[in-house]
Design an enzyme around this catalytic site. Structure first.
Site, PDB file in Angstrom:
ATOM      1  CD  GLU A  76       1.670  67.746 -33.236  1.00  0.00           C
ATOM      2  OE1 GLU A  76       1.595  68.557 -32.298  1.00  0.00           O
ATOM      3  OE2 GLU A  76       2.483  66.820 -33.273  1.00  0.00           O
ATOM      4  CG  ASP A  77      -0.566  67.489 -38.049  1.00  0.00           C
ATOM      5  OD1 ASP A  77       0.543  67.456 -37.495  1.00  0.00           O
ATOM      6  OD2 ASP A  77      -1.392  66.572 -37.994  1.00  0.00           O
TER       7      ASP A  77
END
Ligand code: MN
Length: 722
Positions: A76-77
């Protein structure tokens, strides 16, 4: 910041000899990709996955779960990809990370409270592997522990979501300590004043009661010993949120909530539990209606215990739980306690019993009557028959698997369904037959001109949608049949220079009844459906009028009742030009599939039995052999922008690139290719079959000429099928 060794040490407490390379690798990788990222608290980002992994180790989960905890935010990051995770850490870890990433992408933005049950089910449905939810819970727990660093409005939103969604999930998975902590943390941020006040008061009270708690514990232990039972007795304060809830629910001040402390008696066997219960009830008077036997009837999350409330030594209410060590473990750790054994990593005869836990769970859940009971979810596919999707406003709707945007449209409103012309899923246009997936955000595009079609009956899955589509088609069919029937009979009257308007007003009802129809409308509808021919109607009318004239010679020509302007125009037109072919969606007028006529073609109609009029090209071989009495003139009345499918055949020499060249020619002529098929013939030629959408015959001619000019095309023409 905690260190990886703390996590590994924790793992070694329950998996003493296990090789923790996977976890160490995951740690190194996570540190690398998160490098430079900082949390709102100012700590390095890596502290978060480390804390999450430690929580998972405290839940005694398996190695892939803990590795996934370390990696849960990487896709996700950071620049990490799922493929990379799979390659480095295996399918198991990748699947958990993927599940957690998907969950974190869902945004719940409205009315969480009202929708909570559906959202929880959706989360379960999205998580094919229960470990996804366990990692998500650990993630949420750490985020709640560090919530103070978030901005005010975010704090409230996250706390609300935690209280409504995640704490109940933890509860249903039987992980009591996570549920309690999540509830108390949510409470703290949602009702800060009440929280502080209650915390202070409860602490003060518990301070006062320390001696009391010790006294009761001693008393219980002594009495049990008198009867030869050895046990552990715990006196634990209830968590703040449960006290708060009780005060709210019963509208009581704290002073009147006596059972701030729950006593727990832990014994060796089930039999001893019931004996202990008898002793407690002989010591103190039970409060009626408060005894619950979760040993013989376990909760859906496997929780087992005896609960009773008694009037204690000082006349106060006192809650007592009685259970075995084994039951206590399940009550504290829930499903997490058993994960390892399911994986089969350490199965000793002693553990084998616990390994059965999941199987037993499956057995028990079969007996559960309430479909919402949570442990439906322990199966790998948690809700195989349901799918949960969002409205653009963030409401969750439940559908059967295989449901389509049409079902969604009808679930919103019947009118939305009737006028549904398309759908966007997650911002992209999809066909109406698209199968909804868990977590989709669905938006319906409507147009007032759009209406249901028969094809929708094959696409829709919910009975709500099917019923409404059928009803619409039936109503619409009746109306169209009525119009068509009127057109057909009007033409017959015109042919004989008889007065149709007068017939509608004067003799119609009588003619209908003599032909065994209840009303004139029913008769006209029957004509539209092809159940009776306009010729029969006219003949009946003629006979009746002739008889009437004999009987009452002097009858003056009846004054004509004015038809509505539109209707008069339509009837006059139909009498002159034949039945209007208006649009290809007209339920009662179909275009022949065999010869695919387009506007500009010479056409003729045929009154079928029960399906209205089918329009064929005049040179269609199928129409030549049909009953001449049922043939009817038709003419085109086009809606601007409407296109019609037409079948084309193209013969080419079989050389590479012919399909592309011909398709190109069609597109250059503004034709839209709906279907394309190639058959190579034995003589090295190729035969292409196309279905192309065109506006009319001159448009078609242009396209055909375009195809002819393509080098290698030997022949092109319209196809007709018998
Ligand atoms: Mn996270």
């Amino acid at each position: 910041m905690i260190r990886i060794h703390e996590i590994i040490d924790q793992v070694h407490t329950y998996l003493p000899d296990v090789d923790t390379t996977l976890i160490e690798k995951a740690y190194v990788y996570s540190a690398k990709v998160h490098a430079g990222q900082v949390r709102l608290s100012g700590e390095p980002y890596l502290s978060h996955p480390l804390e999450v992994a430690l929580i998972l180790a405290k839940m005694r989960l398996d190695l892939p779960s803990i590795a996934a905890g370390l990696l849960h935010d990487t896709v996700e990051d950071t620049l990490a990809t799922l493929d990379e995770i799979r390659e480095l850490f295996g399918q198991d870890v990748a699947q958990i990370v993927d599940g957690v990433t998907k969950l974190s992408k869902i945004k719940f933005h409205s009315q969480i409270h009202k929708q909570a049950e559906n959202i929880r089910k959706m989360i379960l449905a999205m998580s094919k592997d229960l470990r996804v939810i366990l990692v998500k819970l650990a993630d949420r727990l750490h985020n709640m522990r560090t919530l103070e660093y978030q901005k005010e409005h975010k704090r409230v939103r996250i706390a609300r979501e935690t209280l409504d969604i995640y704490a109940p999930l933890a509860s249903r998975l039987g992980i009591d300590w996570i549920k309690r902590e999540l509830e108390d943390l949510s409470f703290k941020y949602l009702y800060p004043e009440e929280y502080d006040e209650l915390l202070e008061k409860v602490e003060a009270k518990l301070g006062q009661r320390k001696a009391y708690v010790e006294e009761v514990k001693d008393l219980i232990a002594r009495k049990m010993a008198d009867f030869g039972l050895s046990c552990r007795v715990l006196g634990r304060p209830k968590h703040l949120y449960s006290i708060f809830r009780k005060m709210k629910m019963r509208n009581l001040p704290l002073d009147e909530i006596y059972d701030l402390i729950a006593f727990r008696i832990i014994l060796k066997t089930q039999k001893e539990c019931y004996e202990a219960l008898g002793i407690v009830h002989s010591l103190w008077k039970p409060v009626p209606g408060r005894f619950k036997d979760y040993i013989s009837l376990p909760k859906a999350n496997m929780y087992q215990s005896l609960h009773t409330t008694v009037i204690g030594p000082y006349g106060e209410k006192m809650e007592i739980q009685i259970r075995t060590e084994e039951m206590d473990k399940v009550a504290r750790e829930g499903i997490a306690a058993h994960w390892l054994y399911k994986e089969g990593t350490i199965v000793t005869p002693e553990k084998q019993k616990q390994f059965d836990w999941l199987n037993q769970l499956r057995e028990w859940q079969k007996e559960l009557k309430d479909p919402r009971e949570f442990l439906d979810s322990v199966r790998m596919d948690l809700f195989p028959n349901e799918v949960y999707v969002f409205t653009p406003q963030g409401d969750v709707k439940e559908f059967p698997r295989g449901a389509t945007p049409i079902d969604f449209a009808y679930a919103i409103h019947t009118e939305v369904g009737h006028h549904c012309m398309g759908a966007k899923v997650n911002g992209k246009m999809v066909p109406l037959k698209y199968e909804l997936q868990n977590g989709d955000v669905v938006e319906i595009i409507t147009s007032p001109q759009h209406a249901p079609s028969r094809d929708w009956l094959k696409i829709a899955k919910t009975s709500r949608a099917l019923t409404r589509i059928r009803h619409w088609i039936k109503t619409e069919e009746r109306e169209r049949s009525l119009n068509l029937g009127k057109d057909l009979v009007a033409r017959e009257f015109k042919k004989h220079r008889a007065n149709f308007s007068e017939f509608l007003k004067e003799q119609g009802e009588e003619v209908a009844q003599s032909l065994s129809y209840k009303t004139l409308n029913d008769l006209l509808i029957a004509v539209g459906y092809g159940k009776i021919s306009p010729v029969q109607v006219f003949k009946k009318y003629q006979r009746m009028v002739a008889k009437g004239e004999e009987a009452v010679q002097e009858e003056e020509g009846a004054e004509l009742e004015e038809l509505s302007e539109d209707e008069a125009k339509r009837l006059a037109q139909s009498a002159q030009h034949g039945i209007a072919i208006q649009g290809i969606d007209n339920i009662m007028v179909h275009l022949g599939k065999c010869c695919t006529p387009v506007p500009g073609d010479d056409v003729i109609g045929y009154i079928t039995r029960g399906r209205g009029v089918t329009v064929h090209r005049s040179d269609c071989t199928n129409i030549k052999n049909l009953d001449p009495d049922r043939k009817v003139e038709v003419s085109w009345h086009r809606e601007p922008g409407e296109t019609y499918p037409v079948r084309l055949q193209v013969m080419t020499s079989d050389k590479k690139g012919m399909l592309a060249a011909v398709s190109n020619a069609i597109s250059n002529g503004d034709g839209n290719i709906k279907e394309a098929k190639v058959v190579t013939t034995p003589d090295q030629n190729a035969m292409f079959h196309f279905v192309v959408e065109v506006q009319d015959s001159s448009h078609l001619k242009k396209i055909i000429n375009g195809i002819r000019r393509v080098q290698g095309v030997n022949w092109v023409g319209r196809a007709s099928y018998a």
